[in-house]
Design a protein around this motif. Structure first.
Motif, PDB file in Angstrom:
ATOM      1  N   TRP A 246       0.828  -1.207   0.000  1.00 15.49           N
ATOM      2  CA  TRP A 246       0.000   0.000   0.000  1.00 15.49           C
ATOM      3  C   TRP A 246       0.866   1.263   0.000  1.00 15.49           C
ATOM      4  CZ3 TRP A 246      -4.715   0.279  -1.612  1.00 15.49           C
ATOM      5  CH2 TRP A 246      -5.462   1.420  -1.369  1.00 15.49           C
ATOM      6  N   LEU A 247       1.664   1.474   1.087  1.00 18.84           N
ATOM      7  CA  LEU A 247       2.454   2.703   1.174  1.00 18.84           C
ATOM      8  C   LEU A 247       3.517   2.776   0.084  1.00 18.84           C
ATOM      9  CD1 LEU A 247       3.048   3.108   4.995  1.00 18.84           C
ATOM     10  CD2 LEU A 247       1.340   4.162   3.545  1.00 18.84           C
ATOM     11  N   PHE A 248       4.235   1.670  -0.105  1.00 22.84           N
ATOM     12  CA  PHE A 248       5.321   1.671  -1.075  1.00 22.84           C
ATOM     13  C   PHE A 248       4.775   1.925  -2.485  1.00 22.84           C
ATOM     14  CE2 PHE A 248       8.069  -0.911  -3.925  1.00 22.84           C
ATOM     15  CZ  PHE A 248       9.174  -0.096  -3.854  1.00 22.84           C
ATOM     16  N   MET A 249       3.639   1.315  -2.791  1.00 20.36           N
ATOM     17  CA  MET A 249       3.048   1.520  -4.120  1.00 20.36           C
ATOM     18  C   MET A 249       2.557   2.956  -4.283  1.00 20.36           C
ATOM     19  SD  MET A 249       2.182  -1.765  -5.747  1.00 20.36           S
ATOM     20  CE  MET A 249       0.440  -1.961  -5.847  1.00 20.36           C
ATOM     21  N   MET A 250       2.094   3.556  -3.172  1.00 18.87           N
ATOM     22  CA  MET A 250       1.703   4.966  -3.225  1.00 18.87           C
ATOM     23  C   MET A 250       2.909   5.843  -3.543  1.00 18.87           C
ATOM     24  SD  MET A 250      -0.641   6.035  -0.101  1.00 18.87           S
ATOM     25  CE  MET A 250      -2.299   5.498   0.068  1.00 18.87           C
ATOM     26  N   VAL A 251       4.022   5.530  -2.876  1.00 24.19           N
ATOM     27  CA  VAL A 251       5.233   6.318  -3.094  1.00 24.19           C
ATOM     28  C   VAL A 251       5.719   6.133  -4.541  1.00 24.19           C
ATOM     29  CG1 VAL A 251       7.621   6.626  -2.373  1.00 24.19           C
ATOM     30  CG2 VAL A 251       5.854   6.306  -0.673  1.00 24.19           C
ATOM     31  N   ILE A 252       5.657   4.905  -5.035  1.00 18.97           N
ATOM     32  CA  ILE A 252       6.004   4.666  -6.448  1.00 18.97           C
ATOM     33  C   ILE A 252       5.130   5.543  -7.333  1.00 18.97           C
ATOM     34  CG2 ILE A 252       5.704   3.014  -8.330  1.00 18.97           C
ATOM     35  CD1 ILE A 252       6.817   0.881  -6.767  1.00 18.97           C
ATOM     36  N   GLY A 253       3.821   5.493  -7.080  1.00 11.44           N
ATOM     37  CA  GLY A 253       2.879   6.248  -7.909  1.00 11.44           C
ATOM     38  C   GLY A 253       3.138   7.742  -7.842  1.00 11.44           C
ATOM     39  N   THR A 254       3.557   8.232  -6.672  1.00 10.86           N
ATOM     40  CA  THR A 254       3.757   9.673  -6.529  1.00 10.86           C
ATOM     41  C   THR A 254       5.076  10.125  -7.125  1.00 10.86           C
ATOM     42  OG1 THR A 254       2.781   9.389  -4.379  1.00 10.86           O
ATOM     43  CG2 THR A 254       3.700  11.526  -4.849  1.00 10.86           C
ATOM     44  N   ILE A 255       6.146   9.453  -6.742  1.00 12.66           N
ATOM     45  CA  ILE A 255       7.469   9.986  -7.044  1.00 12.66           C
ATOM     46  C   ILE A 255       8.048   9.383  -8.306  1.00 12.66           C
ATOM     47  CG2 ILE A 255       9.821  10.199  -6.138  1.00 12.66           C
ATOM     48  CD1 ILE A 255       8.596  10.365  -3.379  1.00 12.66           C
ATOM     49  N   LEU A 256       7.751   8.103  -8.565  1.00 14.21           N
ATOM     50  CA  LEU A 256       8.455   7.434  -9.661  1.00 14.21           C
ATOM     51  C   LEU A 256       7.662   7.356 -10.960  1.00 14.21           C
ATOM     52  CD1 LEU A 256      10.141   4.536  -7.686  1.00 14.21           C
ATOM     53  CD2 LEU A 256      11.001   6.808  -8.150  1.00 14.21           C
ATOM     54  N   ARG A 257       6.382   7.698 -10.943  1.00 10.79           N
ATOM     55  CA  ARG A 257       5.601   7.605 -12.164  1.00 10.79           C
ATOM     56  C   ARG A 257       5.485   8.977 -12.814  1.00 10.79           C
ATOM     57  NH1 ARG A 257       4.876   2.670 -14.519  1.00 10.79           N
ATOM     58  NH2 ARG A 257       3.934   1.167 -13.106  1.00 10.79           N
ATOM     59  N   GLY A 258       5.942   9.069 -14.057  1.00 14.96           N
ATOM     60  CA  GLY A 258       5.909  10.348 -14.744  1.00 14.96           C
ATOM     61  C   GLY A 258       5.064  10.297 -16.000  1.00 14.96           C
ATOM     62  N   PRO A 259       5.331  11.177 -16.958  1.00 15.41           N
ATOM     63  CA  PRO A 259       4.550  11.239 -18.191  1.00 15.41           C
ATOM     64  C   PRO A 259       4.445   9.873 -18.868  1.00 15.41           C
ATOM     65  CG  PRO A 259       6.066  13.061 -18.100  1.00 15.41           C
ATOM     66  CD  PRO A 259       6.368  12.206 -16.915  1.00 15.41           C
ATOM     67  N   ASN A 260       3.294   9.629 -19.474  1.00 14.52           N
ATOM     68  CA  ASN A 260       2.982   8.363 -20.137  1.00 14.52           C
ATOM     69  C   ASN A 260       3.055   7.178 -19.187  1.00 14.52           C
ATOM     70  OD1 ASN A 260       2.668   9.711 -22.549  1.00 14.52           O
ATOM     71  ND2 ASN A 260       4.835   9.510 -23.044  1.00 14.52           N
ATOM     72  N   TRP A 261       2.978   7.511 -17.884  1.00 11.59           N
ATOM     73  CA  TRP A 261       3.002   6.496 -16.822  1.00 11.59           C
ATOM     74  C   TRP A 261       4.246   5.638 -16.904  1.00 11.59           C
ATOM     75  CZ3 TRP A 261       0.233   7.917 -13.035  1.00 11.59           C
ATOM     76  CH2 TRP A 261       0.035   7.045 -11.968  1.00 11.59           C
ATOM     77  N   ASN A 262       5.346   6.218 -17.396  1.00 14.35           N
ATOM     78  CA  ASN A 262       6.624   5.524 -17.394  1.00 14.35           C
ATOM     79  C   ASN A 262       7.279   5.676 -16.033  1.00 14.35           C
ATOM     80  OD1 ASN A 262       6.736   4.534 -20.015  1.00 14.35           O
ATOM     81  ND2 ASN A 262       7.510   6.475 -20.816  1.00 14.35           N
ATOM     82  N   PHE A 263       8.254   4.815 -15.768  1.00  9.42           N
ATOM     83  CA  PHE A 263       9.038   4.947 -14.547  1.00  9.42           C
ATOM     84  C   PHE A 263      10.136   5.980 -14.735  1.00  9.42           C
ATOM     85  CE2 PHE A 263       7.521   0.802 -12.977  1.00  9.42           C
ATOM     86  CZ  PHE A 263       7.198   1.229 -11.721  1.00  9.42           C
ATOM     87  N   TYR A 264      10.302   6.834 -13.747  1.00 10.39           N
ATOM     88  CA  TYR A 264      11.401   7.796 -13.740  1.00 10.39           C
ATOM     89  C   TYR A 264      12.083   7.689 -12.394  1.00 10.39           C
ATOM     90  CZ  TYR A 264       9.308   9.865 -17.866  1.00 10.39           C
ATOM     91  OH  TYR A 264       8.815  10.051 -19.121  1.00 10.39           O
ATOM     92  N   GLY A 265      13.402   7.810 -12.386  1.00 13.75           N
ATOM     93  CA  GLY A 265      14.109   7.822 -11.113  1.00 13.75           C
ATOM     94  C   GLY A 265      13.757   9.083 -10.345  1.00 13.75           C
ATOM     95  N   PRO A 266      14.007   9.103  -9.024  1.00 11.69           N
ATOM     96  CA  PRO A 266      13.621  10.289  -8.244  1.00 11.69           C
ATOM     97  C   PRO A 266      14.346  11.569  -8.683  1.00 11.69           C
ATOM     98  CG  PRO A 266      14.822   8.702  -6.903  1.00 11.69           C
ATOM     99  CD  PRO A 266      14.511   8.026  -8.182  1.00 11.69           C
ATOM    100  N   PHE A 267      15.537  11.424  -9.282  1.00 14.79           N
ATOM    101  CA  PHE A 267      16.274  12.624  -9.702  1.00 14.79           C
ATOM    102  C   PHE A 267      16.293  12.770 -11.222  1.00 14.79           C
ATOM    103  CE2 PHE A 267      18.261  11.130  -5.724  1.00 14.79           C
ATOM    104  CZ  PHE A 267      17.833  12.172  -4.927  1.00 14.79           C
ATOM    105  N   GLU A 268      15.370  12.080 -11.875  1.00 13.33           N
ATOM    106  CA  GLU A 268      15.376  12.087 -13.339  1.00 13.33           C
ATOM    107  C   GLU A 268      14.384  13.130 -13.834  1.00 13.33           C
ATOM    108  OE1 GLU A 268      14.873   8.160 -14.782  1.00 13.33           O
ATOM    109  OE2 GLU A 268      14.769   8.802 -16.872  1.00 13.33           O
ATOM    110  N   TYR A 269      14.751  13.791 -14.941  1.00 14.99           N
ATOM    111  CA  TYR A 269      13.850  14.774 -15.544  1.00 14.99           C
ATOM    112  C   TYR A 269      12.667  14.057 -16.182  1.00 14.99           C
ATOM    113  CZ  TYR A 269      12.036  18.087 -18.917  1.00 14.99           C
ATOM    114  OH  TYR A 269      11.201  18.867 -19.647  1.00 14.99           O
TER     115      TYR A 269
END
Lengths: 165, 371
Positions: free
Chosen positions: B240-263
């Protein structure tokens, strides 16, 4: 105050009048409510629309012209044209056409669709739907959104789903 | 600094991060003596002391504040939408620490055959009025003041009027639904949108009926309820929490994965061509076309699913849950097992997707049925 005796006849006629007025008001209100459901002007685009002449579409390109108004992409291939529905088959968001990568990509859960509308990435379980497309008498393309064609049912072989040129 | 950022970005790819986090979880919350040994060896049990709490808190704060120097990280974390997530990380860490530090203290007492700390509390009387009520009033005032300040300092993230033809990119659910949205990436909408949420709610309601361990009523402990606490925390923290954090911080445009420091580059190219199990087997494995008959086509998937539920259930019962089966009885145990197998199917499917681009194990789009 004088004590007037109300006869039965008078009482009944007042009651009758009262109920008639009440029901009339109710009926009027109901009619107005019903009328409200059928507005004079509908600000919705019609389900079928004319999409210009086939020459306006460049081969190998996805036209975004009708996306915002009708939710339709018109795709021109070497063989002809087809109209793709701009509704993701996963949960109904509107995908974006990424011209660089030649794919439709949904921003909600990452579903991806090829040029043809076939799903190939993300969770979308089936390809984008196609709409009926035909050439009108005036030479313009006519798209009819009331009739849709689903690939997984084999409906893309239907001649109405594709406008050969 | 750039090298560290790139390293963190590379580690944040879920197929690498997820197994590490799951493994770490079992060392931090040891279910058996094997994990307990390493838990002690690496001083992980010290996390729930005062020093450990300060360590956790300051590590998190340091990571966040150093991370804030990075423009991309700052942009994601300080968005008005995402502030609750930062608060949530702190709050859940704090409450986890509060519970487990008391549990640790009680476990040490119980080892020495002493009564738990709460037992002494119950000997003492406190009046509701004015003791409790005045504390509640103060807490309410603080909460109200906090909400007012937040409401004044941070503007509500309003956007232009909704338009059917354009979905925002990325289109994110409200923060409390981000775990569900993440789940929807891996499953058919009927499964991830209807069946799993129903099972989560039903499963949570079933806990008091399934759990017949009457130890540890009225006091905190970990050692007396290892399995219950571990299963709950796995669901709560990882699913639950970890997936929320993934959804907030790591999911970017086109729902791709982005690193926390990635543009957040909307044109980032990621090859994610997903393949169904049937295609893996018939097209890639046997080098033939997909069979026309739906049942022949999906037989391997159906076989695997039944193997997971029946064979896996059987195996668990014969090995790790042998004693649990005896203490719960057949009816309670089978409910427990089915719920557990459903819950673990989620991380399994996620991992399969990340590693093999496996789309659906059983895929029958003809009947809108996909697993």
């Amino acid at each position: 105050m004088s004590k007037e005796k109300v006869t039965r006849r008078v009482f009944v006629s007042w009651i009758f009048l009262g109920w008639t007025l009440f029901l009339a008001c109710l009926g009027g209100l109901g009619t107005m409510l019903l009328r409200y459901l059928f507005p004079n002007v509908l600000f919705e685009p019609s389900q079928s629309f004319k999409a210009g002449y086939p020459e306006n579409y460049a081969v190998g390109e996805v036209s975004l012209l009708w996306k915002s108004k009708h939710g339709v992409w018109i795709v021109r291939t070497a063989e002809g044209l087809y109209a793709l529905s701009a509704v993701c088959t996963h949960l109904g968001c509107t995908p974006n056409w990424l011209s660089g990568e030649k794919k439709f990509k949904c921003p909600c859960h990452g579903s991806g669709f090829r040029f043809s509308g076939i799903n190939f990435e993300g969770p979308a379980p089936r390809p984008l739907e196609r709409f009926k497309i035909l050439l009108g008498d005036d030479g313009q393309i006519l798209v009819d959104k009331t009739k849709k064609f689903q690939q997984e049912k084999g409906e893309w072989n239907d001649p109405a789903s594709f406008l050969a040129i | 600094m750039e090298a560290i950022k790139n390293f963190i970005n590379a580690c944040a790819v879920p197929s690498r991060m997820f197994p590490v986090i799951v493994l770490l979880f079992f060392f931090v919350f040891p279910v058996n003596s094997f994990f307990e040994k390493y838990n002690k060896l690496f001083f992980l049990d010290r996390l729930w002391t005062k020093k450990g709490g300060i360590f956790l808190f300051s590590t998190l704060t340091m990571f966040l504040s150093i991370g804030m120097l990075d423009e991309n990280f700052r942009h994601t974390v300080s968005k008005p939408d995402n502030l609750p997530i930062v608060g949530l990380i702190y709050a859940s860490l704090f409450f986890l620490w509060v519970a487990l530090s008391q549990a640790r203290e009680n476990d040490l007492r119980l080892e020495k055959n002493e009564k738990p700390k709460e037992w002494h509390d119950s000997q003492e009387k406190i009046l509701v009025w004015p003791d409790l009520v005045s504390i509640e009033l103060i807490a309410m005032l603080f909460a109200l003041g906090f909400l007012f300040t937040w409401g004044i300092l941070v503007d509500a993230p309003l956007e232009e009027p909704a338009n059917l033809a354009t979905s925002p990119n990325p289109a994110k659910a409200p923060w409390y639904f981000l775990a569900l949205q993440e789940m929807l990436v891996y499953f058919d909408p009927a499964l991830a949108g209807v069946i799993f949420p129903t099972l989560i709610v039903v499963g949570l309601m079933a806990i008091p009926y399934i759990d017949n361990n009457h130890k540890a009523t009225g006091y905190y402990t970990f050692k007396e309820r290892k399995l219950a606490i571990t299963i709950f925390l796995f669901g709560w923290i990882i699913l639950w929490l970890f997936m929320m954090v993934i959804g907030t911080i790591l999911r970017g445009p086109n729902w791709n994965f982005y690193g926390p420091f990635e543009y957040w580059d909307p044109h980032k190219v990621e090859a994610l061509t997903n393949i169904n199990l049937s295609e893996y087997l018939y097209v890639i494995g046997l080098n033939m076309g997909l069979p026309g008959n739906i049942f022949i086509r999906e037989a391997p998937g159906i076989f695997l699913i039944s193997l997971y539920f029946i064979g896996g259930g059987f195996l668990l019962t014969k090995t790790v849950f042998k004693n649990l089966f005896k203490s719960l009885g057949p009816l309670r145990y089978s409910f427990f097992l089915v719920l557990l197998l459903f819950a673990t199917s989620l991380p399994i499917k996620m991992t399969l997707r990340w590693l093999f681009n496996l789309k659906y194990i059983v895929s029958i789009p003809e009947f809108f049925f996909n697993i």
